[in-house]
Each structure stands twice: as structure tokens, then as C-alpha cells.
Design an enzyme around this catalytic site. Structure first.
Site, PDB file in Angstrom:
ATOM      1  N   LYS A 174       5.680  -5.806 -17.977  1.00  0.00           N
ATOM      2  CA  LYS A 174       4.481  -5.268 -18.627  1.00  0.00           C
ATOM      3  C   LYS A 174       3.458  -4.871 -17.570  1.00  0.00           C
ATOM      4  CE  LYS A 174       0.632  -6.769 -20.198  1.00  0.00           C
ATOM      5  NZ  LYS A 174      -0.202  -5.586 -19.859  1.00  0.00           N
ATOM      6  N   GLU A 249       0.851 -14.970  -8.688  1.00  0.00           N
ATOM      7  CA  GLU A 249       0.176 -14.347  -7.532  1.00  0.00           C
ATOM      8  C   GLU A 249      -1.226 -13.998  -8.003  1.00  0.00           C
ATOM      9  OE1 GLU A 249       1.446 -14.180  -4.667  1.00  0.00           O
ATOM     10  OE2 GLU A 249       3.597 -14.358  -5.009  1.00  0.00           O
ATOM     11  N   CYS A 283      -5.978  -7.923  -3.735  1.00  0.00           N
ATOM     12  CA  CYS A 283      -6.079  -9.395  -3.825  1.00  0.00           C
ATOM     13  C   CYS A 283      -6.339 -10.000  -2.454  1.00  0.00           C
ATOM     14  CB  CYS A 283      -4.808  -9.966  -4.423  1.00  0.00           C
ATOM     15  SG  CYS A 283      -3.332  -9.382  -3.594  1.00  0.00           S
ATOM     16  N   GLU A 384     -14.460 -13.718  -6.592  1.00  0.00           N
ATOM     17  CA  GLU A 384     -13.742 -12.481  -6.279  1.00  0.00           C
ATOM     18  C   GLU A 384     -14.416 -11.307  -6.997  1.00  0.00           C
ATOM     19  OE1 GLU A 384      -9.862 -11.751  -8.016  1.00  0.00           O
ATOM     20  OE2 GLU A 384      -9.106 -11.183  -6.044  1.00  0.00           O
TER      21      GLU A 384
HETATM   22  P1  NDP Z   1      -5.790  -9.547 -15.037  1.00  0.00           P
HETATM   23  O1  NDP Z   1      -5.556 -10.983 -14.797  1.00  0.00           O
HETATM   24  O2  NDP Z   1      -6.860  -9.144 -15.957  1.00  0.00           O
HETATM   25  O3  NDP Z   1      -4.450  -8.849 -15.596  1.00  0.00           O
HETATM   26  C1  NDP Z   1      -3.220  -8.891 -14.944  1.00  0.00           C
HETATM   27  C2  NDP Z   1      -2.120  -8.597 -15.927  1.00  0.00           C
HETATM   28  O4  NDP Z   1      -2.105  -9.635 -16.916  1.00  0.00           O
HETATM   29  C3  NDP Z   1      -2.311  -7.294 -16.702  1.00  0.00           C
HETATM   30  O5  NDP Z   1      -1.053  -6.709 -16.985  1.00  0.00           O
HETATM   31  C4  NDP Z   1      -2.957  -7.782 -17.985  1.00  0.00           C
HETATM   32  O6  NDP Z   1      -2.786  -6.894 -19.052  1.00  0.00           O
HETATM   33  C5  NDP Z   1      -2.208  -9.083 -18.213  1.00  0.00           C
HETATM   34  N1  NDP Z   1      -2.874 -10.039 -19.097  1.00  0.00           N
HETATM   35  C6  NDP Z   1      -4.192 -10.107 -19.443  1.00  0.00           C
HETATM   36  N2  NDP Z   1      -4.392 -11.147 -20.284  1.00  0.00           N
HETATM   37  C7  NDP Z   1      -3.188 -11.746 -20.471  1.00  0.00           C
HETATM   38  C8  NDP Z   1      -2.735 -12.865 -21.233  1.00  0.00           C
HETATM   39  N3  NDP Z   1      -3.574 -13.591 -21.973  1.00  0.00           N
HETATM   40  N4  NDP Z   1      -1.422 -13.192 -21.186  1.00  0.00           N
HETATM   41  C9  NDP Z   1      -0.561 -12.486 -20.445  1.00  0.00           C
HETATM   42  N5  NDP Z   1      -0.922 -11.405 -19.716  1.00  0.00           N
HETATM   43  C10 NDP Z   1      -2.221 -11.049 -19.715  1.00  0.00           C
HETATM   44  O7  NDP Z   1      -5.951  -8.902 -13.600  1.00  0.00           O
HETATM   45  P2  NDP Z   1      -6.327  -7.414 -13.268  1.00  0.00           P
HETATM   46  O8  NDP Z   1      -5.362  -6.489 -13.915  1.00  0.00           O
HETATM   47  O9  NDP Z   1      -7.779  -7.248 -13.514  1.00  0.00           O
HETATM   48  O10 NDP Z   1      -5.997  -7.373 -11.694  1.00  0.00           O
HETATM   49  C11 NDP Z   1      -6.851  -7.858 -10.759  1.00  0.00           C
HETATM   50  C12 NDP Z   1      -6.471  -9.264 -10.324  1.00  0.00           C
HETATM   51  O11 NDP Z   1      -5.143  -9.308  -9.834  1.00  0.00           O
HETATM   52  C13 NDP Z   1      -7.341  -9.733  -9.174  1.00  0.00           C
HETATM   53  O12 NDP Z   1      -7.808 -11.028  -9.405  1.00  0.00           O
HETATM   54  C14 NDP Z   1      -6.392  -9.734  -7.984  1.00  0.00           C
HETATM   55  O13 NDP Z   1      -6.752 -10.620  -6.975  1.00  0.00           O
HETATM   56  C15 NDP Z   1      -5.094 -10.053  -8.610  1.00  0.00           C
HETATM   57  N6  NDP Z   1      -3.977  -9.605  -7.772  1.00  0.00           N
HETATM   58  C16 NDP Z   1      -3.264 -10.547  -7.055  1.00  0.00           C
HETATM   59  C17 NDP Z   1      -2.247 -10.154  -6.185  1.00  0.00           C
HETATM   60  C18 NDP Z   1      -1.471 -11.171  -5.402  1.00  0.00           C
HETATM   61  O14 NDP Z   1      -0.402 -10.827  -4.893  1.00  0.00           O
HETATM   62  N7  NDP Z   1      -1.921 -12.407  -5.265  1.00  0.00           N
HETATM   63  C19 NDP Z   1      -1.923  -8.745  -5.997  1.00  0.00           C
HETATM   64  C20 NDP Z   1      -2.705  -7.844  -6.803  1.00  0.00           C
HETATM   65  C21 NDP Z   1      -3.707  -8.285  -7.641  1.00  0.00           C
HETATM   66  P3  NDP Z   1      -3.918  -5.792 -19.367  1.00  0.00           P
HETATM   67  O15 NDP Z   1      -4.253  -5.097 -18.104  1.00  0.00           O
HETATM   68  O16 NDP Z   1      -3.218  -4.925 -20.298  1.00  0.00           O
HETATM   69  O17 NDP Z   1      -5.058  -6.563 -19.928  1.00  0.00           O
END
Ligand code: NDP
Length: 488
Positions: A174, A249, A283, A384
Site C-alpha cells: 500500500k 522504519e 527520514c 521531526e
Molecule cells: P505516515 O506515518 O503518515 O504514513 C505512512 C504510511 O502509513 C502511508 O502509506 C499511510 O497511508 C499509512 N498509514 C497511515 N495511517 C495508518 C494506519 N492507521 N494503519 C496503517 N497504515 C497507515 O507517514 P508519512 O507518509 O507522512 O511519511 C513521513 C514519515 O515517514 C516520516 O516520519 C519519516 O521519517 C518516515 N520515513 C521513514 C523512513 C525510514 O526508513 N526510517 C523512510 C522514509 C520515511 P496514507 O498516506 O494513505 O495515509
């Protein structure tokens, strides 16, 4: 065609509810595509397809050589469609072309790497004291729900799909609801190169419905999540219901430690890249600059002098090295942090506002922003922001720098700049972070593990660790004596 479908059981389908979502170019406001807005019902169908494909065994019993070759074909197909993927990544999430080019190359390399590793999954055997032969075999975990964010849509999807498939798992991916387009194009490649139906399913839709189903559904054996720490905590809580295997992650508030004995020019250059690559939506972004007091003024002056070289604009325009933020909601969040920084008393050195000019009016642009004299307890030093905002904190001694660097709930990445390699090692050894650099920042290798300490996550992606995360370990003991033991 603007209207897209999603991939379930080898078929391109709409959401059962008929709902759709517009996908927007964050630089221009242009509608790029309309995609299905799936919910838990669609997710259940995708999970059932993956479950059936796994339980029938077609993919996991496909010889590793054949699995590897299919992954090589995926890598080649990505390179064949290089320009299409570059443009899609730029338009869908707002990154500059040169960064999108890196991502597409890296995605192809990642499929190649794991295609090669498919044939290197081995167990071992041992002779036991009772004469049995005892062996260990490695098996795929099963059905994997994979959830990825919007900042590296193609690359994050690849980091999840490539090792899982090499190991023989069946997956439901997803992508973020904001940036699903490159994942759907990847889906086309999987069907074109001949993956059996149900092995790869790609569903578009929000985290709240489709994403939650992946982390709660009892037919999913593993959930692999990349995203924010708050969502990660929720996913982890959901996954406890049937004790799923889990990889997380998550976010970071990563320090860059600059010592007075650094190569000044190079340290300035890497610091800007650490903070502002991909608009700071990384991230591992270096979002806290810890700089030794003796060079603090000079270093910060040089950063500010160079910031105007960071040309903002649509990522496909020549010379642009910083794009817009991914959505207006995310820009609101970043701007609210800038206001928090000002209110908390940090000194705004540059940026802090939207760029002026007609070319920026329809996009979610924010200027590269640097705050000086940041107190380590301020929110802009602890939370962050995930945007182009750098917080500068001066320090006197090495011990103080290490303490400041570790003063965070996160532990993803860190960089150290010093010409004294002994100091570099000494400092890095004391930093609680999973990915570290000395005298550079950000380079990532498919062959090396990626992941964080503390609240930055659990487990590792990439490298040998990345395939381990998708394998079970089975012990098989073979009794070698036909004579009854005579237990009773
Ligand atoms: P989110 O946590 O908002 O979303 C990440 C994914 O989770 C999206 O596909 C989102 O869907 C989905 N999601 C949201 N709510 C739920 C839920 N309740 N259950 C299951 N899935 C859910 O992060 P962002 O998309 O805003 O991305 C930014 C974040 O990602 C930052 O904190 C960044 O640090 C982290 N990140 C970490 C990396 C690493 O390797 N450590 C690499 C890249 C990013 P939808 O978008 O459709 O809401």
C-alpha cells in the site's frame, strides 16, 4: 489515461465502493491521475489473493534461480522505462529531477541485488550427539502487508518488494494515498514479466482503512511499515493481535556534528545537502546541526550565504534542486513549526516563508530555513518537522556534542565532520543511531542495512539483513537409526 486501477490477484480493478481520489502535482496543482480509493473490503480481497497464492505454493516453490531471473527482468524493465519513472516521481511527490534519477537507478539496482540474493538463501546442517542429522532451512514468512510513505514512493516500494519476493513471499503493497503512481507502474511491470496472479497486489487508498486492514488482518503474517513514529506505534499495536512479524522504519531528528578541525568547505556542502535534499522530507535528514563554538559563526554565515544557490521550482525545470512540499496540509505543518521556532525564541537566519513569484503560486513551496541559537529542549530541536528546516545548536566540547546528539527519542541517522579519524570513530561509537556517516551525509547502499535505534524503528531493510527480515527459520531433525528406542 487519467483513470488508474489497482492490482489485485493479477487483475486491474476499481475500489469496490467505486470511490476514487485525485492525485495532484504538488508543484503545479495539476491533476495527474485518478486512482481507486480502496478501503478495508478491497484490502481483504488483496489479502485473500496473496494468501491463496502463498498457500498454493506456486511462488515459494518456484526455483530460486527463476525467482531471481524475474527480479532481474523487473530491474531491466525499470531501466527501460527510466524517463517515465523519473517524470512520475518528480510530478507525484515534488522532488527535483536529479534526485528522482538517483531513486530510479537505485530502485533498479535494488531489484538486481535481491534477484542475485534469491539463490544465496541457504540453511546449514549439523551432526548431533545422538546421531540425528539436524538441519536448518530458511522459508518465506508468508503473506506480507507492506505500507510505505510518500517521500520516496518508488524506492520505498522497492525496498519492501524486492527482498520479500526474492525470499518467496506474497505481498500486498500500500503506497501513500498521496503518491501511488510509481507503485502502480511497478505493478504493470510485475504482470508484464510474468509474476503469477496474487503474488504481488498493490492497493491504493488511505492508511485509516486499507492500511489498518493490513496490520490487523489475521491472514497477514508480516507487516513491514515505513512512516511516522506515531503511525508506527499504531501499526505495532495492531500487529500484536495475531503476533505478526514486524519491521518498522520510522522517523528521525538526526544530528550533524561539525568539529572545528573539519574540512570546512566540504562540511558546509554536505550539511546543506543533509538538511535540504528532497526538501528535507527525508527520514534521515540532518535536521539538527551541532557545530563547535569556535567555528559556529563562520560556519553558519557560510551556510546562509549559499542558501540562495538552492533553486526552487518544479522539479522538471532545469537547474531546480528543491521542489515543493508534498501537500498543502504538510506545508501547513512545516509552517506551523517555523512559527513555533520563532515563538520559542530561536533566531531565524533565512527562509521561514513561501517564495514569491508567479511560478510558486500553485505549489506548496517553502524556502530553505535555518534557525540559529536553538535551545536543545525547544520543539524544533526535538520533533521531526520533515521539511526544509535546519536547527543550529552550538557546543563547546566533544562530550557535550555527543550528549546533545543523543538527546532525542529517535536514533535513525547521524553525521560527523572532523579531519581527525580517531575522533570520528570515537564519536560515532557513542552515537545511538543505526546509519552514520563520517565526512559525508546521505549516501545509501542497497548492500548495507538501513534502520534505526530507539523510536526510529525495529529491524533493518536492505543488504543481507533486508532478506533476513522476510525469512522464517525451520529446524529439521532426521533420526538415523531404524531400531526402536524402546521408550515404553
Ligand atoms: P505516515 O506515518 O503518515 O504514513 C505512512 C504510511 O502509513 C502511508 O502509506 C499511510 O497511508 C499509512 N498509514 C497511515 N495511517 C495508518 C494506519 N492507521 N494503519 C496503517 N497504515 C497507515 O507517514 P508519512 O507518509 O507522512 O511519511 C513521513 C514519515 O515517514 C516520516 O516520519 C519519516 O521519517 C518516515 N520515513 C521513514 C523512513 C525510514 O526508513 N526510517 C523512510 C522514509 C520515511 P496514507 O498516506 O494513505 O495515509
Amino acid at each position: 489515461m487519467l483513470e488508474k486501477k489497482m492490482l489485485i490477484n493479477g487483475e486491474w480493478v476499481a475500489a469496490k465502493s467505486g470511490k476514487t481520489r485525485e492525485i495532484i502535482d504538488p508543484a503545479s496543482g495539476e491533476i495527474l491521475a485518478i486512482v481507486p480509493e480502496s478501503d478495508s473490503e478491497d484490502a481483504k480481497l488483496a489479502i485473500a489473493a496473496a494468501r491463496k497464492a502463498f498457500d498454493q505454493g506456486t511462488w515459494r516453490s518456484t526455483p530460486a534461480q527463476a525467482r531471481g531471473k524475474l527480479l532481474f527482468k523487473v530491474a531491466q524493465a525499470i531501466m527501460d522505462k527510466f524517463e517515465m519513472f523519473v517524470e512520475l516521481e518528480v510530478k507525484d511527490c515534488g522532488k527535483p529531477r536529479r534526485e528522482a534519477e538517483f531513486d530510479v537507478n537505485d530502485a533498479a539496482n535494488c531489484f538486481e541485488y535481491y534477484g542475485g540474493l534469491a539463490t544465496k538463501i541457504h540453511g546449514h546442517t549439523m551432526q548431533t550427539p545422538d546421531g540425528s542429522v539436524s538441519m536448518i532451512v530458511r522459508e518465506p514468512i508468508g503473506v506480507c502487508g507492506q505500507i510505505v510513505p510518500w517521500n520516496y514512493p518508488l524506492l520505498m516500494s522497492t525496498w519492501k518488494l524486492a527482498p520479500a519476493l526474492a525470499a518467496g513471499n506474497c505481498v500486498i503493497l500500500k503506497p501513500s494515498e498521496l503518491t501511488p503512481l510509481s507503485a502502480l507502474e511497478l505493478g504493470k511491470i510485475f504482470t508484464e514479466v510474468g509474476f503469477p496472479p496474487g503474488v504481488v497486489n498493490i492497493i491504493t487508498g488511505p492508511g485509516a482503512g486499507a492500511g489498518e486492514e493490513l496490520s490487523t488482518n489475521p491472514h497477514v503474517d508480516k507487516v513491514a511499515f515505513t512512516g511516522g513514529t506515531v503511525t508506527g506505534r499504531k501499526v505495532m499495536g495492531n500487529a500484536t493481535q495475531n503476533i505478526k512479524n514486524i519491521t518498522l522504519e520510522l522517523g528521525g531528528k538526526n544530528p550533524i556534528l561539525v568539529f572545528e578541525d573539519c574540512n570546512f568547505e566540504s562540511a558546509v556542502d554536505w550539511t546543506l545537502f543533509a538538511a535540504f535534499a528532497n526538501q528535507g522530507e527525508v527520514c534521515s535528514a540532518g535536521s539538527r546541526l551541532l557545530v563547535q563554538k569556535s567555528i559556529h559563526r563562520k560556519f553558519v554565515d557560510e551556510l546562509v550565504k549559499r542558501v540562495p544557490r538552492i533553486k526552487l521550482g518544479h522539479g522538471l525545470k532545469d537547474g531546480v534542486v528543491m521542489g515543493p512540499l508534498v501537500s498543502s496540509a504538510h506545508r501547513d505543518k512545516v509552517e506551523s513549526y517555523i512559527q513555533i521556532g520563532i515563538k520559542e525564541g530561536a533566531k531565524l537566519l533565512c527562509g521561514g516563508k513561501r517564495p514569491s513569484g508567479s511560478e510558486y503560486e500553485k505549489g506548496n513551496f517553502v524556502e530553505p530555513t535555518i534557525f540559529d541559537n536553538v535551545d536543545p529542549k525547544m520543539r524544533i530541536a526535538q520533533e521531526e518537522i520533515f521539511g526544509p528546516v535546519l536547527a543550529v545548536i552550538p557546543f563547546e566540547t566533544e562530550e557535550e556534542a555527543i550528549a546533545l546528539a543523543n538527546d532525542t527519542e529517535y536514533g535513525l541517522a547521524a553525521g560527523v565532520f572532523t579531519s581527525n579519524l580517531t575522533r570520528g570513530h570515537r564519536v560515532i561509537n557513542q552515537l545511538r543511531a543505526g546509519i552514520t556517516w563520517i565526512n559525508n551525509y546521505h549516501p545509501t547502499y542497497n548492500e548495507m542495512p538501513w534502520g534505526g535505534y530507539k523510536q526510529s524503528g525495529i529491524g533493518r531493510e536492505l543488504g543481507l539483513f533486508g532478506i533476513e527480515a522476510y525469512l522464517e527459520t525451520k529446524q529439521i531433525n532426521i533420526w538415523m537409526d531404524d531400531n526402536p528406542v524402546g521408550w515404553y
